[in-house]
Design a protein around this motif. Sequence first.
Motif, PDB file in Angstrom:
ATOM      1  N   VAL A 193     -11.747  -5.509  -1.309  1.00 44.24           N
ATOM      2  CA  VAL A 193     -12.149  -4.907  -2.584  1.00 44.24           C
ATOM      3  C   VAL A 193     -12.983  -3.653  -2.321  1.00 44.24           C
ATOM      4  O   VAL A 193     -13.535  -3.059  -3.229  1.00 44.24           O
ATOM      5  CB  VAL A 193     -12.939  -5.879  -3.504  1.00 44.24           C
ATOM      6  CG1 VAL A 193     -12.016  -6.930  -4.078  1.00 44.24           C
ATOM      7  CG2 VAL A 193     -14.103  -6.532  -2.756  1.00 44.24           C
ATOM      8  N   ALA A 194     -13.092  -3.271  -1.015  1.00 44.15           N
ATOM      9  CA  ALA A 194     -13.689  -1.972  -0.698  1.00 44.15           C
ATOM     10  C   ALA A 194     -12.535  -0.961  -0.702  1.00 44.15           C
ATOM     11  O   ALA A 194     -11.508  -1.214  -1.312  1.00 44.15           O
ATOM     12  CB  ALA A 194     -14.368  -2.034   0.655  1.00 44.15           C
ATOM     13  N   LYS A 195     -12.674   0.145  -0.001  1.00 40.18           N
ATOM     14  CA  LYS A 195     -11.599   1.128   0.005  1.00 40.18           C
ATOM     15  C   LYS A 195     -10.436   0.661   0.889  1.00 40.18           C
ATOM     16  O   LYS A 195     -10.651   0.010   1.909  1.00 40.18           O
ATOM     17  CB  LYS A 195     -12.125   2.461   0.542  1.00 40.18           C
ATOM     18  CG  LYS A 195     -12.664   3.377  -0.538  1.00 40.18           C
ATOM     19  CD  LYS A 195     -12.439   4.824  -0.165  1.00 40.18           C
ATOM     20  CE  LYS A 195     -12.660   5.822  -1.283  1.00 40.18           C
ATOM     21  NZ  LYS A 195     -12.311   5.416  -2.622  1.00 40.18           N
ATOM     22  N   GLY A 196      -9.232   0.976   0.510  1.00 40.11           N
ATOM     23  CA  GLY A 196      -8.078   0.746   1.373  1.00 40.11           C
ATOM     24  C   GLY A 196      -7.496  -0.653   1.291  1.00 40.11           C
ATOM     25  O   GLY A 196      -8.039  -1.534   0.632  1.00 40.11           O
ATOM     26  N   ASP A 197      -6.382  -0.828   1.965  1.00 40.68           N
ATOM     27  CA  ASP A 197      -5.712  -2.121   1.977  1.00 40.68           C
ATOM     28  C   ASP A 197      -6.524  -3.127   2.787  1.00 40.68           C
ATOM     29  O   ASP A 197      -7.509  -2.774   3.420  1.00 40.68           O
ATOM     30  CB  ASP A 197      -4.306  -1.971   2.562  1.00 40.68           C
ATOM     31  CG  ASP A 197      -3.419  -1.084   1.702  1.00 40.68           C
ATOM     32  OD1 ASP A 197      -3.626  -1.063   0.471  1.00 40.68           O
ATOM     33  OD2 ASP A 197      -2.537  -0.404   2.255  1.00 40.68           O
ATOM     34  N   GLY A 198      -6.084  -4.360   2.785  1.00 40.88           N
ATOM     35  CA  GLY A 198      -6.799  -5.406   3.507  1.00 40.88           C
ATOM     36  C   GLY A 198      -6.731  -5.213   5.011  1.00 40.88           C
ATOM     37  O   GLY A 198      -6.057  -4.307   5.497  1.00 40.88           O
ATOM     38  N   PRO A 199      -7.447  -6.081   5.764  1.00 42.58           N
ATOM     39  CA  PRO A 199      -7.494  -5.980   7.227  1.00 42.58           C
ATOM     40  C   PRO A 199      -6.105  -5.837   7.846  1.00 42.58           C
ATOM     41  O   PRO A 199      -5.203  -6.600   7.531  1.00 42.58           O
ATOM     42  CB  PRO A 199      -8.119  -7.310   7.645  1.00 42.58           C
ATOM     43  CG  PRO A 199      -8.866  -7.797   6.450  1.00 42.58           C
ATOM     44  CD  PRO A 199      -8.189  -7.228   5.247  1.00 42.58           C
ATOM     45  N   SER A 210      -0.306  -0.141  -6.376  1.00 41.73           N
ATOM     46  CA  SER A 210      -1.320   0.566  -5.589  1.00 41.73           C
ATOM     47  C   SER A 210      -0.645   1.276  -4.418  1.00 41.73           C
ATOM     48  O   SER A 210       0.575   1.295  -4.315  1.00 41.73           O
ATOM     49  CB  SER A 210      -2.381  -0.427  -5.079  1.00 41.73           C
ATOM     50  OG  SER A 210      -1.899  -1.138  -3.957  1.00 41.73           O
ATOM     51  N   GLU A 211      -1.458   1.842  -3.518  1.00 40.66           N
ATOM     52  CA  GLU A 211      -0.888   2.622  -2.406  1.00 40.66           C
ATOM     53  C   GLU A 211      -0.313   1.744  -1.296  1.00 40.66           C
ATOM     54  O   GLU A 211       0.299   2.255  -0.359  1.00 40.66           O
ATOM     55  CB  GLU A 211      -1.975   3.514  -1.791  1.00 40.66           C
ATOM     56  CG  GLU A 211      -2.358   4.661  -2.692  1.00 40.66           C
ATOM     57  CD  GLU A 211      -3.613   5.376  -2.206  1.00 40.66           C
ATOM     58  OE1 GLU A 211      -4.038   5.149  -1.058  1.00 40.66           O
ATOM     59  OE2 GLU A 211      -4.161   6.151  -2.999  1.00 40.66           O
ATOM     60  N   PHE A 212      -0.504   0.445  -1.382  1.00 37.41           N
ATOM     61  CA  PHE A 212      -0.012  -0.489  -0.370  1.00 37.41           C
ATOM     62  C   PHE A 212       1.487  -0.257  -0.123  1.00 37.41           C
ATOM     63  O   PHE A 212       2.272  -0.169  -1.061  1.00 37.41           O
ATOM     64  CB  PHE A 212      -0.274  -1.911  -0.865  1.00 37.41           C
ATOM     65  CG  PHE A 212       0.134  -3.003   0.079  1.00 37.41           C
ATOM     66  CD1 PHE A 212      -0.432  -3.110   1.340  1.00 37.41           C
ATOM     67  CD2 PHE A 212       1.071  -3.958  -0.310  1.00 37.41           C
ATOM     68  CE1 PHE A 212      -0.077  -4.144   2.198  1.00 37.41           C
ATOM     69  CE2 PHE A 212       1.436  -4.996   0.543  1.00 37.41           C
ATOM     70  CZ  PHE A 212       0.862  -5.085   1.795  1.00 37.41           C
ATOM     71  N   LYS A 213       1.863  -0.163   1.170  1.00 39.12           N
ATOM     72  CA  LYS A 213       3.242   0.218   1.491  1.00 39.12           C
ATOM     73  C   LYS A 213       4.206  -0.972   1.543  1.00 39.12           C
ATOM     74  O   LYS A 213       5.418  -0.789   1.508  1.00 39.12           O
ATOM     75  CB  LYS A 213       3.288   0.925   2.866  1.00 39.12           C
ATOM     76  CG  LYS A 213       2.477   2.212   2.924  1.00 39.12           C
ATOM     77  CD  LYS A 213       3.283   3.391   2.406  1.00 39.12           C
ATOM     78  CE  LYS A 213       2.524   4.702   2.480  1.00 39.12           C
ATOM     79  NZ  LYS A 213       1.663   4.947   1.299  1.00 39.12           N
ATOM     80  N   SER A 214       3.683  -2.181   1.697  1.00 40.73           N
ATOM     81  CA  SER A 214       4.577  -3.319   1.977  1.00 40.73           C
ATOM     82  C   SER A 214       4.736  -4.300   0.827  1.00 40.73           C
ATOM     83  O   SER A 214       4.912  -5.497   1.051  1.00 40.73           O
ATOM     84  CB  SER A 214       4.087  -4.065   3.214  1.00 40.73           C
ATOM     85  OG  SER A 214       3.811  -3.172   4.257  1.00 40.73           O
ATOM     86  N   PHE A 215       4.640  -3.803  -0.416  1.00 42.60           N
ATOM     87  CA  PHE A 215       4.903  -4.697  -1.544  1.00 42.60           C
ATOM     88  C   PHE A 215       6.329  -5.231  -1.466  1.00 42.60           C
ATOM     89  O   PHE A 215       7.247  -4.507  -1.052  1.00 42.60           O
ATOM     90  CB  PHE A 215       4.758  -3.960  -2.879  1.00 42.60           C
ATOM     91  CG  PHE A 215       3.339  -3.803  -3.342  1.00 42.60           C
ATOM     92  CD1 PHE A 215       2.561  -4.917  -3.649  1.00 42.60           C
ATOM     93  CD2 PHE A 215       2.780  -2.544  -3.512  1.00 42.60           C
ATOM     94  CE1 PHE A 215       1.254  -4.775  -4.095  1.00 42.60           C
ATOM     95  CE2 PHE A 215       1.475  -2.391  -3.962  1.00 42.60           C
ATOM     96  CZ  PHE A 215       0.715  -3.506  -4.244  1.00 42.60           C
ATOM     97  N   SER A 216       6.505  -6.465  -1.888  1.00 48.06           N
ATOM     98  CA  SER A 216       7.862  -7.003  -1.971  1.00 48.06           C
ATOM     99  C   SER A 216       8.578  -6.309  -3.127  1.00 48.06           C
ATOM    100  O   SER A 216       7.946  -5.959  -4.130  1.00 48.06           O
ATOM    101  CB  SER A 216       7.801  -8.504  -2.222  1.00 48.06           C
ATOM    102  OG  SER A 216       7.173  -8.763  -3.466  1.00 48.06           O
ATOM    103  N   PRO A 217       9.875  -6.123  -3.006  1.00 48.42           N
ATOM    104  CA  PRO A 217      10.636  -5.583  -4.136  1.00 48.42           C
ATOM    105  C   PRO A 217      10.421  -6.456  -5.378  1.00 48.42           C
ATOM    106  O   PRO A 217      10.340  -5.945  -6.491  1.00 48.42           O
ATOM    107  CB  PRO A 217      12.087  -5.646  -3.657  1.00 48.42           C
ATOM    108  CG  PRO A 217      12.010  -5.685  -2.160  1.00 48.42           C
ATOM    109  CD  PRO A 217      10.717  -6.360  -1.816  1.00 48.42           C
ATOM    110  N   ALA A 218      10.296  -7.765  -5.156  1.00 52.55           N
ATOM    111  CA  ALA A 218      10.143  -8.693  -6.286  1.00 52.55           C
ATOM    112  C   ALA A 218       8.886  -8.385  -7.103  1.00 52.55           C
ATOM    113  O   ALA A 218       8.927  -8.352  -8.336  1.00 52.55           O
ATOM    114  CB  ALA A 218      10.084 -10.126  -5.772  1.00 52.55           C
ATOM    115  N   LEU A 219       7.775  -8.133  -6.405  1.00 54.80           N
ATOM    116  CA  LEU A 219       6.525  -7.866  -7.132  1.00 54.80           C
ATOM    117  C   LEU A 219       6.604  -6.515  -7.842  1.00 54.80           C
ATOM    118  O   LEU A 219       6.194  -6.364  -8.995  1.00 54.80           O
ATOM    119  CB  LEU A 219       5.326  -7.917  -6.173  1.00 54.80           C
ATOM    120  CG  LEU A 219       3.967  -7.921  -6.866  1.00 54.80           C
ATOM    121  CD1 LEU A 219       3.773  -9.188  -7.686  1.00 54.80           C
ATOM    122  CD2 LEU A 219       2.839  -7.783  -5.862  1.00 54.80           C
TER     123      LEU A 219
END
Length: 125
Positions: free
Chosen positions: A43-49, A67-76
């Motif tokens: 919940v700080a800056k950036g994606d998780g560990p 969000s900027e996260f690159k690895s979202f599932s197509p489903a989500l």
Amino acid sequence: MKPLLLALPAIGALTFAASGMAAPAEQPGEKIYKARCAACHSVAKGDGPGGMAPNLAGVVGRKAGSSEFKSFSPALKKSGLRWDRKNLDAYLKSPTKTVPGTRMMVSLPDDKQRADVIAFLASQK
Ligand code: HEC
């Protein structure tokens, strides 16, 4: 002179009490978040560990998978969900039932724990 001297310790005690009250108490949801979510999320800056999971600051009210996260599932990404409290509650209760094909497998079956975590997330802008 005497009344003033008597008043000084009282003022000291009041200041002490006030600063004690202002200290940020950990919300119940923060504890649960740290124990159950923080290994993957931030919940700080950036994606998780290790870029393992999307950032959750400001997630309440946001569109799922946006969000900027690159690895979202197509489903989500295709779910069309907006993370209001109701949708978050359903997702955290059973992610794969709410969004079949999601990559998040962790669930929180306890109603109170979900409510607490959602309240915590809502406080993280
Ligand atoms: C084992 C790692 C892991 C844990 C632990 C985990 N998650 Fe996730 N979470 C993910 C991944 C991976 C995704 C992306 C899912 C996808 O793209 O389908 C995700 C997605 C999410 C999303 C959707 C984010 C968005 O921007 O659409 C929310 C909300 C969420 N998680 C909340 C939580 C909460 C609350 C907890 C703790 C109770 C938790 N997660 C625990 C890995 C995890």
